[in-house]
Design a protein around this motif. Structure first.
Motif, short mmCIF file in Angstrom:
data_model
loop_
_atom_site.label_atom_id
_atom_site.label_comp_id
_atom_site.label_asym_id
_atom_site.label_seq_id
_atom_site.Cartn_x
_atom_site.Cartn_y
_atom_site.Cartn_z
N GLY A 106 0.71 -0.94 0.02
CA GLY A 106 -0.30 0.59 0.09
C GLY A 106 0.85 1.18 -0.25
O GLY A 106 0.09 2.02 -0.39
N GLY A 107 2.01 1.06 0.58
CA GLY A 107 2.33 2.30 0.51
C GLY A 107 4.07 2.46 -0.03
O GLY A 107 3.82 3.88 -0.75
N VAL A 164 6.14 13.89 0.30
CA VAL A 164 5.30 13.27 0.96
C VAL A 164 5.85 12.38 2.68
O VAL A 164 5.91 11.89 2.19
CB VAL A 164 4.35 12.98 0.15
N SER A 165 4.51 13.07 2.87
CA SER A 165 4.59 13.26 4.66
C SER A 165 3.52 11.61 4.39
O SER A 165 2.21 11.95 3.76
CB SER A 165 4.29 13.81 6.16
N LEU A 166 3.80 10.24 4.53
CA LEU A 166 3.07 9.11 4.30
C LEU A 166 2.64 8.10 5.70
O LEU A 166 3.91 7.80 6.32
CB LEU A 166 3.79 8.03 3.05
N ARG A 197 -4.18 17.05 4.15
CA ARG A 197 -3.90 15.96 4.35
C ARG A 197 -4.62 15.29 4.04
O ARG A 197 -6.15 15.81 3.89
CB ARG A 197 -3.53 15.27 5.67
N VAL A 198 -4.87 13.96 2.83
CA VAL A 198 -5.74 13.78 2.30
C VAL A 198 -5.84 11.65 2.45
O VAL A 198 -4.43 11.84 3.12
CB VAL A 198 -5.57 13.43 0.40
N ASN A 199 -7.43 11.23 3.56
CA ASN A 199 -6.78 10.07 3.70
C ASN A 199 -8.12 9.17 2.81
O ASN A 199 -9.37 9.60 2.00
CB ASN A 199 -7.95 9.93 4.58
N LYS A 200 -7.30 8.19 2.54
CA LYS A 200 -8.53 7.67 1.53
C LYS A 200 -8.35 5.43 2.09
O LYS A 200 -6.87 5.98 1.91
CB LYS A 200 -8.25 7.82 -0.31
N PRO A 201 -8.88 5.18 2.54
CA PRO A 201 -8.76 3.45 1.39
C PRO A 201 -8.19 3.05 0.38
O PRO A 201 -9.21 2.94 -0.92
CB PRO A 201 -9.81 3.21 2.47
N VAL A 202 -7.09 2.26 0.92
CA VAL A 202 -6.46 0.94 -0.07
C VAL A 202 -6.73 -0.71 -0.23
O VAL A 202 -6.69 -0.65 0.66
CB VAL A 202 -4.51 1.23 -0.77
N SER A 203 -6.20 -1.42 -0.64
CA SER A 203 -7.24 -2.68 -0.76
C SER A 203 -6.14 -3.15 -1.53
O SER A 203 -5.19 -2.77 -2.03
CB SER A 203 -7.97 -2.75 -1.60
N ILE A 204 -6.14 -3.81 -0.85
CA ILE A 204 -4.16 -4.77 -0.58
C ILE A 204 -4.93 -6.68 -0.36
O ILE A 204 -5.72 -6.82 0.44
CB ILE A 204 -3.62 -5.10 0.16
N ILE A 205 -4.62 -7.47 -1.71
CA ILE A 205 -5.21 -8.84 -1.56
C ILE A 205 -3.76 -9.68 -1.44
O ILE A 205 -3.53 -9.48 -2.55
CB ILE A 205 -5.71 -9.27 -2.53
N ALA A 206 -3.77 -10.45 -0.71
CA ALA A 206 -3.06 -10.86 0.22
C ALA A 206 -3.47 -12.68 -1.02
O ALA A 206 -4.01 -13.15 -0.66
CB ALA A 206 -2.89 -11.22 1.47
N LEU A 207 -2.16 -13.14 -1.56
CA LEU A 207 -2.34 -14.44 -2.14
C LEU A 207 -1.20 -15.52 -2.05
O LEU A 207 -0.08 -14.90 -1.95
CB LEU A 207 -2.32 -14.09 -3.97
N CYS A 208 -1.30 -16.53 -2.06
CA CYS A 208 -0.50 -17.85 -2.53
C CYS A 208 -0.54 -17.88 -3.71
O CYS A 208 -1.17 -19.68 -3.49
CB CYS A 208 -0.47 -18.60 -0.77
N PRO A 209 -0.71 -17.79 -4.56
CA PRO A 209 -0.38 -18.53 -6.05
C PRO A 209 0.42 -19.63 -6.10
O PRO A 209 -0.01 -20.94 -6.86
CB PRO A 209 0.38 -17.10 -6.64
#
Length: 158
Positions: A68-69, A83-85, A125-137
């Protein structure tokens, strides 16, 4: 001559070693980095697994954090901006035990571009949700092992 992915991995390793040692200890590696997507892999090894021989949820959180970062950091650097993250909120849903290398996929490049545009133009400051999917290919193909929603917080540094 190093490829952009090799340069990004060197930067990630150095950032982990000097700034966030837990990232360095988990050994994430950037597999894909483009304008829309980042894919981070993390090996299942002694430092990242739990007593059930699957990836420890703390290591999964590190992988989600990096996925995400890193894209936001990379995009800000490409623009020549500082940018401060930070992450303000984390939600994780765990479906199956990942018993092999895990890939963390974030497809929110366009959202991150909009966030950067907003903070760079307003200074707020801007706040938004980001999505991450964890896979075990290697074991489960494209079946999600976990899904994370992290509220990414960006602010232009003065």
């Amino acid at each position: 001559m190093l490829s952009p992915i090799q340069k990004a991995n060197i930067y990630l390793r150095l950032f982990g070693f000097f700034k966030v040692p837990l990232i360095w200890l988990c050994s994430p590696k950037i597999r894909v980095l483009n304008q829309e997507q980042v894919v981070i892999s993390m090996p299942l090894k002694r430092r990242t697994k739990n007593h059930l021989n699957s990836m420890y949820f703390g290591a999964l959180s590190v992988g989600a954090d990096v996925a995400g970062g890193f894209m936001a950091m990379s995009k800000a650097q490409q623009r020549g901006e500082k940018v401060s993250l930070a992450f303000k909120e984390v939600e994780g849903r765990f479906f199956k035990r990942p018993e092999g290398e895990v890939h963390f996929v974030c497809n929110d490049g366009k959202l991150i571009d909009k966030m950067l545009d907003e903070t760079l133009s307003t200074g707020e400051r801007v706040n938004k949700p980001v999505s991450i999917i964890a896979l075990c290919p290697s074991l489960n193909g494209d079946e999600p092992m976990a899904e994370f929603t992290l509220t990414l917080s960006l602010k232009k540094m003065a």
